[in-house]
Scaffold this active site. Structure first.
Site, PDB file in Angstrom:
ATOM      1  N   HIS A  46       8.884  -0.167   6.199  1.00 45.23           N
ATOM      2  CA  HIS A  46       9.664  -1.381   5.960  1.00 45.23           C
ATOM      3  C   HIS A  46      11.165  -1.156   6.076  1.00 45.23           C
ATOM      4  O   HIS A  46      11.939  -2.117   6.017  1.00 45.23           O
ATOM      5  CB  HIS A  46       9.351  -1.936   4.566  1.00 45.23           C
ATOM      6  N   ARG A  77       7.979   7.903   4.728  1.00 41.11           N
ATOM      7  CA  ARG A  77       6.871   6.943   4.594  1.00 41.11           C
ATOM      8  C   ARG A  77       6.646   6.397   6.003  1.00 41.11           C
ATOM      9  O   ARG A  77       7.475   5.674   6.541  1.00 41.11           O
ATOM     10  CB  ARG A  77       7.240   5.810   3.624  1.00 41.11           C
ATOM     11  N   GLU A 152      -2.154   0.664  -3.092  1.00 39.60           N
ATOM     12  CA  GLU A 152      -1.411  -0.594  -3.143  1.00 39.60           C
ATOM     13  C   GLU A 152      -2.249  -1.805  -2.744  1.00 39.60           C
ATOM     14  O   GLU A 152      -1.725  -2.920  -2.645  1.00 39.60           O
ATOM     15  CB  GLU A 152      -0.182  -0.500  -2.232  1.00 39.60           C
ATOM     16  N   ASP A 178       3.207  -4.240  -3.662  1.00 38.35           N
ATOM     17  CA  ASP A 178       1.925  -4.588  -3.051  1.00 38.35           C
ATOM     18  C   ASP A 178       0.787  -4.502  -4.055  1.00 38.35           C
ATOM     19  O   ASP A 178      -0.142  -5.312  -4.018  1.00 38.35           O
ATOM     20  CB  ASP A 178       1.642  -3.688  -1.851  1.00 38.35           C
TER      21      ASP A 178
END
Length: 258
Positions: A46, A77, A152, A178
């Site tokens: 993200h 990530r 998540e 999430d």
């Protein structure tokens, strides 16, 4: 701290504190890395960071660590549980990967397969920069590379025990936004699901501890990170560069206008 040191500490469930980076701003990342955090995560899912940004971000983390405490490593990530982003992040010099949207033990097995060289996994050999940090011997890289699975999703929470028991996994990592949505939150931080959320967070920590692996969580400030570490989490990540930049800028504006 070398990648081997970090892997040893993660696997030993030592208390570690990290920081989250979403901006492709290497000079800022370098300054963060010199502060003494145990790790800095570059967000390839993200965050506003492409592959070149991940590479320069990892270089910045190493540079910041060298002039700071010397104890900070870079993690990524990755954007997906796929061999290409996992392999490229590790080739660029990441000490480990955080893999999102893990639902089952089969998902974990695929992530481990992508992160480890044969005979443990199927990672393609080409440690372009990683060989400078770990060395070119595949077995050494396998021993030093950390694989963390994000919990998540509804399925991930349901299957957390089998996920934690998957060979090759070093730890799980809670994505609170999430996970909250998976539990029925209307928006991240919705207070109406505080009870179920806390139960889930405690369950994940207990399950990881029972399996002998690390449990980590993303938090929004240092106080929250301290609380989660006291709760049984072995590592916690603090907020992000973009959130802090906006928050401090807004606070100074409010002060100046008051």
């Amino acid at each position: 701290m070398t990648a081997n040191d970090f892997a040893r500490k993660i696997r030993g469930r030592e208390k570690l504190v990290g920081y989250w980076v979403t901006l492709d701003a290497p000079p800022a990342t370098e300054r963060i890395a010199r502060l003494g955090y145990d790790y800095v995560v570059l967000d390839g899912q993200h965050g506003l960071i492409g592959y070149q940004g991940l590479l320069t971000g990892l270089l910045a983390i190493d540079a910041g660590a060298a002039i700071g405490s010397g104890e900070t490593v870079g993690l990524v990530r990755v954007e997906a549980n796929d061999p290409t982003p996992i392999g490229r992040a590790l080739d660029a010099g990441a000490a480990g990967v955080i893999v999102p949207l893990i639902d089952t033990s089969d998902d974990v097995a695929r992530a481990v397969q992508a992160a480890k060289y044969p005979p443990v996994g199927g990672r393609s050999f080409g440690p372009t920069r990683a060989s400078l940090r770990i060395g070119p011997v595949p077995a050494d890289s396998n021993a030093a590379t950390v694989v963390l699975a994000m919990i998540e999703t509804p399925l991930g929470l349901k299957n957390v025990a089998e996920i934690c028991a998957t060979p090759g996994l070093d730890g799980v990592y809670v994505g609170p936004s999430d996970l909250g949505l998976a539990l029925g939150a209307r928006f991240p931080g919705d207070p109406e699901i505080d009870g179920p959320f806390e139960e889930a967070v405690e369950l994940i920590a207990r399950t990881a501890a029972a399996a002998g692996i690390a449990a980590g969580i993303h938090t929004f400030d240092g106080d929250s990170a301290k609380r989660r570490l006291a709760q049984g989490y072995s590592f916690a990540t603090v907020s992000s560069d973009l959130n802090h930049l906006e928050g401090i800028a807004a606070a100074h504006l409010d002060t100046a206008r008051s």
